[in-house]
Design a protein around this motif. Structure first.
Motif, mmCIF file in Angstrom:
data_model
loop_
_atom_site.group_PDB
_atom_site.id
_atom_site.type_symbol
_atom_site.label_atom_id
_atom_site.label_comp_id
_atom_site.label_asym_id
_atom_site.label_seq_id
_atom_site.Cartn_x
_atom_site.Cartn_y
_atom_site.Cartn_z
ATOM 1 N N MET A 138 61.608 28.286 -5.925
ATOM 2 C CA MET A 138 61.790 29.458 -5.357
ATOM 3 C C MET A 138 63.061 29.900 -5.577
ATOM 4 O O MET A 138 64.161 30.240 -4.604
ATOM 5 C CB MET A 138 61.656 29.531 -3.846
ATOM 6 C CG MET A 138 60.005 29.342 -3.504
ATOM 7 S SD MET A 138 59.619 29.207 -1.731
ATOM 8 C CE MET A 138 60.370 27.586 -1.219
ATOM 9 N N CYS A 139 63.717 29.712 -6.921
ATOM 10 C CA CYS A 139 65.000 30.163 -7.072
ATOM 11 C C CYS A 139 65.610 31.571 -6.663
ATOM 12 O O CYS A 139 66.866 31.717 -6.304
ATOM 13 C CB CYS A 139 65.346 30.188 -8.568
ATOM 14 S SG CYS A 139 64.947 28.562 -9.315
ATOM 15 N N TYR A 140 64.651 32.305 -6.587
ATOM 16 C CA TYR A 140 65.017 33.770 -6.002
ATOM 17 C C TYR A 140 65.147 33.893 -4.570
ATOM 18 O O TYR A 140 65.861 34.629 -3.989
ATOM 19 C CB TYR A 140 63.838 34.643 -6.358
ATOM 20 C CG TYR A 140 62.434 34.247 -5.748
ATOM 21 C CD1 TYR A 140 61.990 34.805 -4.595
ATOM 22 C CD2 TYR A 140 61.658 33.294 -6.382
ATOM 23 C CE1 TYR A 140 60.850 34.214 -3.803
ATOM 24 C CE2 TYR A 140 60.583 32.940 -6.118
ATOM 25 C CZ TYR A 140 60.125 33.491 -4.565
ATOM 26 O OH TYR A 140 58.881 32.915 -4.265
ATOM 27 N N ARG A 141 65.120 32.540 -3.616
ATOM 28 C CA ARG A 141 65.237 32.618 -2.274
ATOM 29 C C ARG A 141 66.639 31.507 -2.108
ATOM 30 O O ARG A 141 66.654 31.414 -0.884
ATOM 31 C CB ARG A 141 64.006 32.037 -1.760
ATOM 32 C CG ARG A 141 62.902 32.918 -1.597
ATOM 33 C CD ARG A 141 63.022 34.297 -0.778
ATOM 34 N NE ARG A 141 63.385 34.096 0.848
ATOM 35 C CZ ARG A 141 62.607 34.016 1.762
ATOM 36 N NH1 ARG A 141 61.326 33.975 1.473
ATOM 37 N NH2 ARG A 141 63.216 33.925 2.786
ATOM 38 N N ILE A 179 61.022 24.766 4.635
ATOM 39 C CA ILE A 179 61.952 25.200 3.761
ATOM 40 C C ILE A 179 62.519 26.687 4.267
ATOM 41 O O ILE A 179 61.793 27.389 4.180
ATOM 42 C CB ILE A 179 61.417 25.325 2.402
ATOM 43 C CG1 ILE A 179 60.940 23.932 2.034
ATOM 44 C CG2 ILE A 179 62.421 25.790 1.487
ATOM 45 C CD1 ILE A 179 60.223 23.719 0.639
ATOM 46 N N TYR A 180 63.953 26.559 4.418
ATOM 47 C CA TYR A 180 64.442 27.764 4.970
ATOM 48 C C TYR A 180 65.119 28.607 3.742
ATOM 49 O O TYR A 180 65.610 27.818 2.779
ATOM 50 C CB TYR A 180 65.567 27.695 5.911
ATOM 51 C CG TYR A 180 65.379 27.315 7.386
ATOM 52 C CD1 TYR A 180 64.769 28.257 8.093
ATOM 53 C CD2 TYR A 180 65.183 26.129 7.651
ATOM 54 C CE1 TYR A 180 64.318 27.919 9.388
ATOM 55 C CE2 TYR A 180 64.503 25.616 9.049
ATOM 56 C CZ TYR A 180 64.239 26.673 9.770
ATOM 57 O OH TYR A 180 63.777 26.414 11.168
ATOM 58 N N GLY A 181 64.861 30.041 3.437
ATOM 59 C CA GLY A 181 65.383 30.465 2.225
ATOM 60 C C GLY A 181 66.509 31.504 2.508
ATOM 61 O O GLY A 181 66.764 31.942 3.682
ATOM 62 N N GLU A 185 61.870 33.315 11.340
ATOM 63 C CA GLU A 185 62.306 34.801 10.431
ATOM 64 C C GLU A 185 63.175 34.096 9.267
ATOM 65 O O GLU A 185 63.139 35.000 8.164
ATOM 66 C CB GLU A 185 63.100 35.733 11.216
ATOM 67 C CG GLU A 185 64.742 35.239 11.709
ATOM 68 C CD GLU A 185 64.677 34.394 13.048
ATOM 69 O OE1 GLU A 185 65.766 34.121 13.342
ATOM 70 O OE2 GLU A 185 63.629 33.908 13.464
ATOM 71 N N HIS A 186 63.477 32.944 9.232
ATOM 72 C CA HIS A 186 64.028 32.281 8.096
ATOM 73 C C HIS A 186 63.180 31.472 7.107
ATOM 74 O O HIS A 186 63.749 31.054 6.127
ATOM 75 C CB HIS A 186 65.517 31.853 8.248
ATOM 76 C CG HIS A 186 66.422 32.652 8.947
ATOM 77 N ND1 HIS A 186 67.161 33.984 8.329
ATOM 78 C CD2 HIS A 186 66.713 32.894 10.267
ATOM 79 C CE1 HIS A 186 67.800 34.505 8.932
ATOM 80 N NE2 HIS A 186 67.835 33.947 10.213
ATOM 81 N N ILE A 187 62.082 31.221 7.688
ATOM 82 C CA ILE A 187 61.327 30.114 6.874
ATOM 83 C C ILE A 187 60.564 30.897 5.612
ATOM 84 O O ILE A 187 59.996 31.891 5.702
ATOM 85 C CB ILE A 187 60.138 29.646 7.859
ATOM 86 C CG1 ILE A 187 60.946 28.754 8.983
ATOM 87 C CG2 ILE A 187 59.138 28.875 7.068
ATOM 88 C CD1 ILE A 187 59.983 28.341 9.963
ATOM 89 N N ALA A 188 60.960 30.325 4.692
ATOM 90 C CA ALA A 188 60.167 30.618 3.408
ATOM 91 C C ALA A 188 59.006 30.085 3.310
ATOM 92 O O ALA A 188 57.890 30.493 2.846
ATOM 93 C CB ALA A 188 61.148 30.361 2.195
ATOM 94 N N LEU A 189 58.731 28.637 3.481
ATOM 95 C CA LEU A 189 57.526 27.739 3.328
ATOM 96 C C LEU A 189 57.569 26.567 4.446
ATOM 97 O O LEU A 189 58.521 25.994 4.437
ATOM 98 C CB LEU A 189 57.562 27.235 1.858
ATOM 99 C CG LEU A 189 56.327 26.680 1.377
ATOM 100 C CD1 LEU A 189 55.203 27.664 1.407
ATOM 101 C CD2 LEU A 189 56.321 26.015 0.059
ATOM 102 N N LYS A 198 50.225 24.417 2.678
ATOM 103 C CA LYS A 198 51.444 25.371 2.729
ATOM 104 C C LYS A 198 51.078 26.562 3.604
ATOM 105 O O LYS A 198 50.097 27.515 3.314
ATOM 106 C CB LYS A 198 51.639 25.646 1.275
ATOM 107 C CG LYS A 198 52.026 24.467 0.614
ATOM 108 C CD LYS A 198 52.307 24.533 -1.130
ATOM 109 C CE LYS A 198 52.541 23.363 -1.880
ATOM 110 N NZ LYS A 198 52.590 23.728 -3.214
ATOM 111 N N THR A 199 52.179 27.090 4.384
ATOM 112 C CA THR A 199 52.079 28.327 4.914
ATOM 113 C C THR A 199 53.369 28.990 5.056
ATOM 114 O O THR A 199 54.545 28.295 4.662
ATOM 115 C CB THR A 199 51.689 28.056 6.364
ATOM 116 O OG1 THR A 199 52.519 27.357 6.946
ATOM 117 C CG2 THR A 199 50.245 27.612 6.603
ATOM 118 N N GLY A 200 53.423 30.283 5.285
ATOM 119 C CA GLY A 200 54.845 30.781 5.160
ATOM 120 C C GLY A 200 54.877 32.166 4.192
ATOM 121 O O GLY A 200 53.806 32.449 3.433
ATOM 122 N N ALA A 201 56.068 32.734 4.247
ATOM 123 C CA ALA A 201 56.305 33.901 3.771
ATOM 124 C C ALA A 201 56.218 33.640 2.137
ATOM 125 O O ALA A 201 55.628 34.655 1.260
ATOM 126 C CB ALA A 201 57.681 34.436 3.516
#
Length: 125
Positions: A45-48, A62-64, A87-91, A99-102
């Motif tokens: 997730m380099c973009y995060r 994992i926070y992004g 609000e900051h959790i990516a995964l 796996k859950t999350g944005a």
């Protein structure tokens, strides 16, 4: 003990991971023994980036897009206070691998084979 891991690959570093790591190191000095701090290479997730991963009870959060300010909140709210910053959790990766999350859709069809240790090893080791 919770382990806080910062992605320190080139994409993370170019996005500000060193400042995030430095803020977490200061937080550890302020709260000795509250968590273990480590660095790793690519978490994906380099973009995060910058990415900060909290490992606890066999699961991973994992926070992004972490800034030094958000890193401080992660320590005070999540690591010490036990309250996740939703609000900051990516995964989120449960101990069973669910796996859950944005970023769930991005990760749903991936099965790492050659790169399975990315995000788990210390790039300076």
């Amino acid at each position: 003990m919770k382990k806080v891991v910062v992605g320190m690959s080139t994409c993370g570093l170019s996005a500000g991971a060193q400042a995030v790591y430095d803020r977490l190191a200061r937080a550890l000095e302020e709260h000795p023994g509250a968590f273990e701090l480590a660095r790793t290479g690519c978490i994906s997730m380099c973009y995060r980036e910058p990415l900060v991963e909290i490992r606890e009870d066999g699961g991973r959060i994992i926070y992004g897009d972490v800034t030094p300010e958000i890193a401080g909140e992660i320590v005070s709210e999540h690591v010490i206070g036990g309250k996740k910053l939703e609000e900051h959790i990516a995964l989120t990766i449960a101990p069973d691998g669910t796996k859950t999350g944005a970023e769930e859709d991005f990760n749903a069809l991936q099965e790492r084979i050659v790169l399975r240790n990315c995000g788990t090893i210390d790039p300076e080791s």
